[in-house]
Design a protein around this motif. Structure first.
Motif, PDB file in Angstrom:
ATOM      1  N   GLY A  43      -5.434  19.405   1.384  1.00  9.84           N
ATOM      2  CA  GLY A  43      -6.213  20.545   1.818  1.00  9.84           C
ATOM      3  C   GLY A  43      -7.670  20.242   2.091  1.00  9.84           C
ATOM      4  O   GLY A  43      -8.383  21.082   2.647  1.00  9.84           O
ATOM      5  N   ASP A  44      -8.151  19.050   1.723  1.00 13.92           N
ATOM      6  CA  ASP A  44      -9.532  18.668   2.009  1.00 13.92           C
ATOM      7  C   ASP A  44      -9.756  18.512   3.508  1.00 13.92           C
ATOM      8  O   ASP A  44      -8.847  18.115   4.250  1.00 13.92           O
ATOM      9  CB  ASP A  44      -9.879  17.329   1.343  1.00 13.92           C
ATOM     10  N   HIS A  45     -10.973  18.819   3.957  1.00 13.95           N
ATOM     11  CA  HIS A  45     -11.415  18.408   5.296  1.00 13.95           C
ATOM     12  C   HIS A  45     -12.712  17.648   5.100  1.00 13.95           C
ATOM     13  O   HIS A  45     -13.727  18.226   4.719  1.00 13.95           O
ATOM     14  CB  HIS A  45     -11.616  19.593   6.229  1.00 13.95           C
ATOM     15  N   ARG A  52       4.711  16.671  10.056  1.00 14.50           N
ATOM     16  CA  ARG A  52       4.059  17.375   8.953  1.00 14.50           C
ATOM     17  C   ARG A  52       3.468  16.384   7.945  1.00 14.50           C
ATOM     18  O   ARG A  52       3.794  16.401   6.749  1.00 14.50           O
ATOM     19  CB  ARG A  52       5.030  18.319   8.245  1.00 14.50           C
ATOM     20  N   PRO A  53       2.552  15.517   8.393  1.00 13.30           N
ATOM     21  CA  PRO A  53       1.982  14.514   7.483  1.00 13.30           C
ATOM     22  C   PRO A  53       1.102  15.162   6.427  1.00 13.30           C
ATOM     23  O   PRO A  53       0.551  16.255   6.618  1.00 13.30           O
ATOM     24  CB  PRO A  53       1.150  13.631   8.421  1.00 13.30           C
ATOM     25  N   GLN A  54       0.938  14.460   5.321  1.00 18.60           N
ATOM     26  CA  GLN A  54       0.071  14.947   4.256  1.00 18.60           C
ATOM     27  C   GLN A  54      -1.385  14.543   4.489  1.00 18.60           C
ATOM     28  O   GLN A  54      -2.294  15.137   3.924  1.00 18.60           O
ATOM     29  CB  GLN A  54       0.550  14.405   2.912  1.00 18.60           C
ATOM     30  N   LEU A  55      -1.591  13.505   5.302  1.00 21.90           N
ATOM     31  CA  LEU A  55      -2.928  13.005   5.607  1.00 21.90           C
ATOM     32  C   LEU A  55      -3.065  12.856   7.118  1.00 21.90           C
ATOM     33  O   LEU A  55      -2.234  12.211   7.757  1.00 21.90           O
ATOM     34  CB  LEU A  55      -3.169  11.659   4.925  1.00 21.90           C
ATOM     35  N   ILE A  56      -4.111  13.482   7.687  1.00 21.11           N
ATOM     36  CA  ILE A  56      -4.392  13.369   9.117  1.00 21.11           C
ATOM     37  C   ILE A  56      -5.699  12.613   9.267  1.00 21.11           C
ATOM     38  O   ILE A  56      -6.733  13.021   8.719  1.00 21.11           O
ATOM     39  CB  ILE A  56      -4.504  14.754   9.777  1.00 21.11           C
ATOM     40  N   LEU A  57      -5.670  11.504  10.012  1.00 22.78           N
ATOM     41  CA  LEU A  57      -6.854  10.689  10.244  1.00 22.78           C
ATOM     42  C   LEU A  57      -7.249  10.818  11.713  1.00 22.78           C
ATOM     43  O   LEU A  57      -6.488  10.422  12.598  1.00 22.78           O
ATOM     44  CB  LEU A  57      -6.571   9.227   9.899  1.00 22.78           C
ATOM     45  N   ALA A  58      -8.423  11.378  11.948  1.00 12.11           N
ATOM     46  CA  ALA A  58      -8.903  11.589  13.312  1.00 12.11           C
ATOM     47  C   ALA A  58     -10.082  10.657  13.568  1.00 12.11           C
ATOM     48  O   ALA A  58     -11.158  10.824  12.981  1.00 12.11           O
ATOM     49  CB  ALA A  58      -9.320  13.049  13.508  1.00 12.11           C
ATOM     50  N   ASP A  59      -9.878   9.663  14.424  1.00 12.52           N
ATOM     51  CA  ASP A  59     -10.882   8.635  14.704  1.00 12.52           C
ATOM     52  C   ASP A  59     -11.586   8.963  16.018  1.00 12.52           C
ATOM     53  O   ASP A  59     -11.015   8.780  17.094  1.00 12.52           O
ATOM     54  CB  ASP A  59     -10.197   7.265  14.777  1.00 12.52           C
ATOM     55  N   GLU A  60     -12.819   9.455  15.925  1.00  6.42           N
ATOM     56  CA  GLU A  60     -13.597   9.862  17.110  1.00  6.42           C
ATOM     57  C   GLU A  60     -12.711  10.695  18.042  1.00  6.42           C
ATOM     58  O   GLU A  60     -12.566  10.380  19.232  1.00  6.42           O
ATOM     59  CB  GLU A  60     -14.140   8.629  17.842  1.00  6.42           C
ATOM     60  N   ASP A 111      -8.297  21.542  12.579  1.00  2.00           N
ATOM     61  CA  ASP A 111      -8.609  22.051  11.248  1.00  2.00           C
ATOM     62  C   ASP A 111      -7.662  23.186  10.866  1.00  2.00           C
ATOM     63  O   ASP A 111      -7.174  23.264   9.731  1.00  2.00           O
ATOM     64  CB  ASP A 111     -10.061  22.531  11.216  1.00  2.00           C
ATOM     65  N   ALA A 112      -7.382  24.071  11.830  1.00  2.00           N
ATOM     66  CA  ALA A 112      -6.510  25.218  11.537  1.00  2.00           C
ATOM     67  C   ALA A 112      -5.090  24.768  11.226  1.00  2.00           C
ATOM     68  O   ALA A 112      -4.461  25.261  10.291  1.00  2.00           O
ATOM     69  CB  ALA A 112      -6.509  26.179  12.729  1.00  2.00           C
ATOM     70  N   VAL A 113      -4.571  23.821  12.009  1.00  2.00           N
ATOM     71  CA  VAL A 113      -3.207  23.334  11.783  1.00  2.00           C
ATOM     72  C   VAL A 113      -3.134  22.588  10.453  1.00  2.00           C
ATOM     73  O   VAL A 113      -2.172  22.739   9.687  1.00  2.00           O
ATOM     74  CB  VAL A 113      -2.744  22.445  12.944  1.00  2.00           C
ATOM     75  N   ALA A 114      -4.138  21.790  10.149  1.00  2.00           N
ATOM     76  CA  ALA A 114      -4.161  21.066   8.875  1.00  2.00           C
ATOM     77  C   ALA A 114      -4.192  22.041   7.710  1.00  2.00           C
ATOM     78  O   ALA A 114      -3.486  21.861   6.706  1.00  2.00           O
ATOM     79  CB  ALA A 114      -5.366  20.136   8.827  1.00  2.00           C
ATOM     80  N   THR A 129      -0.753  23.603   7.106  1.00  2.83           N
ATOM     81  CA  THR A 129       0.250  22.716   6.519  1.00  2.83           C
ATOM     82  C   THR A 129      -0.184  22.158   5.167  1.00  2.83           C
ATOM     83  O   THR A 129       0.601  21.487   4.495  1.00  2.83           O
ATOM     84  CB  THR A 129       0.552  21.539   7.468  1.00  2.83           C
ATOM     85  N   GLY A 130      -1.459  22.398   4.778  1.00  2.00           N
ATOM     86  CA  GLY A 130      -1.945  21.889   3.507  1.00  2.00           C
ATOM     87  C   GLY A 130      -2.280  20.422   3.528  1.00  2.00           C
ATOM     88  O   GLY A 130      -2.434  19.787   2.475  1.00  2.00           O
ATOM     89  N   ALA A 131      -2.434  19.846   4.715  1.00  2.00           N
ATOM     90  CA  ALA A 131      -2.743  18.424   4.833  1.00  2.00           C
ATOM     91  C   ALA A 131      -4.219  18.170   4.571  1.00  2.00           C
ATOM     92  O   ALA A 131      -5.066  19.043   4.736  1.00  2.00           O
ATOM     93  CB  ALA A 131      -2.374  17.925   6.228  1.00  2.00           C
ATOM     94  N   ALA A 132      -4.534  16.946   4.162  1.00  2.00           N
ATOM     95  CA  ALA A 132      -5.924  16.499   4.099  1.00  2.00           C
ATOM     96  C   ALA A 132      -6.300  15.982   5.481  1.00  2.00           C
ATOM     97  O   ALA A 132      -5.546  15.225   6.093  1.00  2.00           O
ATOM     98  CB  ALA A 132      -6.092  15.405   3.062  1.00  2.00           C
ATOM     99  N   LEU A 133      -7.461  16.392   5.962  1.00  2.00           N
ATOM    100  CA  LEU A 133      -7.947  15.976   7.275  1.00  2.00           C
ATOM    101  C   LEU A 133      -9.219  15.166   7.090  1.00  2.00           C
ATOM    102  O   LEU A 133     -10.178  15.628   6.460  1.00  2.00           O
ATOM    103  CB  LEU A 133      -8.217  17.208   8.147  1.00  2.00           C
ATOM    104  N   VAL A 134      -9.220  13.953   7.633  1.00  2.00           N
ATOM    105  CA  VAL A 134     -10.407  13.093   7.603  1.00  2.00           C
ATOM    106  C   VAL A 134     -10.832  12.839   9.041  1.00  2.00           C
ATOM    107  O   VAL A 134     -10.064  12.318   9.840  1.00  2.00           O
ATOM    108  CB  VAL A 134     -10.126  11.749   6.899  1.00  2.00           C
ATOM    109  N   THR A 135     -12.058  13.233   9.351  1.00  2.00           N
ATOM    110  CA  THR A 135     -12.616  13.008  10.675  1.00  2.00           C
ATOM    111  C   THR A 135     -13.658  11.914  10.577  1.00  2.00           C
ATOM    112  O   THR A 135     -14.643  12.056   9.843  1.00  2.00           O
ATOM    113  CB  THR A 135     -13.266  14.287  11.230  1.00  2.00           C
ATOM    114  N   ILE A 136     -13.435  10.823  11.291  1.00  2.00           N
ATOM    115  CA  ILE A 136     -14.378   9.714  11.308  1.00  2.00           C
ATOM    116  C   ILE A 136     -15.119   9.769  12.635  1.00  2.00           C
ATOM    117  O   ILE A 136     -14.497   9.682  13.703  1.00  2.00           O
ATOM    118  CB  ILE A 136     -13.638   8.382  11.115  1.00  2.00           C
TER     119      ILE A 136
END
Length: 242
Positions: free
Chosen positions: A38-40, A167-175, A193-196, A199-206
């Motif tokens: 659930g983190d962003h 339905r991943p638990q971790l989403i990694l968005a690279d640029e 962000d809304a989709v994450a 689904t309760g996924a953690a979203l990391v934006t680099i």
């Protein structure tokens, strides 16, 4: 309020490579990071700061030189290549600046691709699951369209649908918005962000883009391989937008 489950932990992680002259190049230095479901989280850094290397460690594409990476409590070093690939395929979704869509294949075909390696239940339902995900990102009427006939924003939405269809638990968005105009980029990030969140996924934006980073709730700065939590980024981001 109950705290969300820890998804991935990095403790004193380093990553060093040897240059052709046998001199060590220290890319990451003593990284500590905990991500919960659930983190962003936004990680901001300039080119060459080690962002892509950090993403590869978070996504189990690589192993650290030193320190510990734990995914759902399991030490990544104790997983062989096959086990790490299986965990990555089941739990991690990648969204890249370059969309990496298959040319000549429809949007639906592109989104179905990850499900070819899913469990039997998802494999046999792959067309329906892919169609539902495309509908969720607003492309229900573009399913049969090939990438070169889609706009940049539409292609990025297909890439997001492909990343999320399992339905991943971790989403990694690279640029993830680097190839898009500002308005389309912000729209794509809000969608991600809304989709994450759904689904309760953690979203990391680099990213190096403060406009993208401002949408996160947790902010870190990566500079010369050193990661620091930087709550002041939220303030500087707001100032940059005034």
């Amino acid at each position: 309020m109950e705290q969300q489950q820890v998804l991935i932990e990095l403790e004193d992680v380093t990553r060093t490579v040897l240059l052709p002259n046998d001199e060590p190049l220290h890319i990451l230095r003593g990284i500590d990071l905990t991500l919960r479901k659930g983190d962003h989280t936004a990680i901001v850094g300039r080119s060459g700061s080690g962002k892509s290397t950090l993403l590869n460690l978070l996504g189990l594409l690589d192993l650290p030189t030193g320190g510990t990476v734990r995914f759902l409590g399991r030490d990544a070093r104790r997983l062989n290549d096959r086990a790490r690939a299986k965990q990555r395929g089941a739990s991690v979704g990648f969204v890249f600046q370059q969309f990496n869509l298959l040319p000549g294949r429809s949007a639906l075909d592109n989104v179905m691709m990850p499900l070819l390696y899913a469990n039997p239940e998802k494999f046999w339902r792959r067309r329906r699951l892919a169609a539902e995900m495309l509908d969720q990102v607003g492309l229900a009427d573009r399913m049969d369209t090939v990438p070169n006939l889609l706009s940049g924003g539409e292609q990025q939405r297909v890439a997001i649908a492909r990343a999320l269809v399992r339905r991943p638990q971790l989403i990694l968005a690279d640029e993830p918005t680097g190839a898009l105009d500002v308005e389309t980029g912000q729209s794509v990030m809000r969608l991600l962000d809304a989709v994450a969140a759904e689904t309760g996924a953690a979203l990391v934006t680099i990213t190096h883009d403060l406009n993208v980073a401002r949408l996160a709730r947790n902010h870190y700065r990566l500079d010369s391989g050193v990661l620091t939590e930087d709550p002041s980024l939220a303030d500087s981001i707001q100032e940059a937008l005034v």
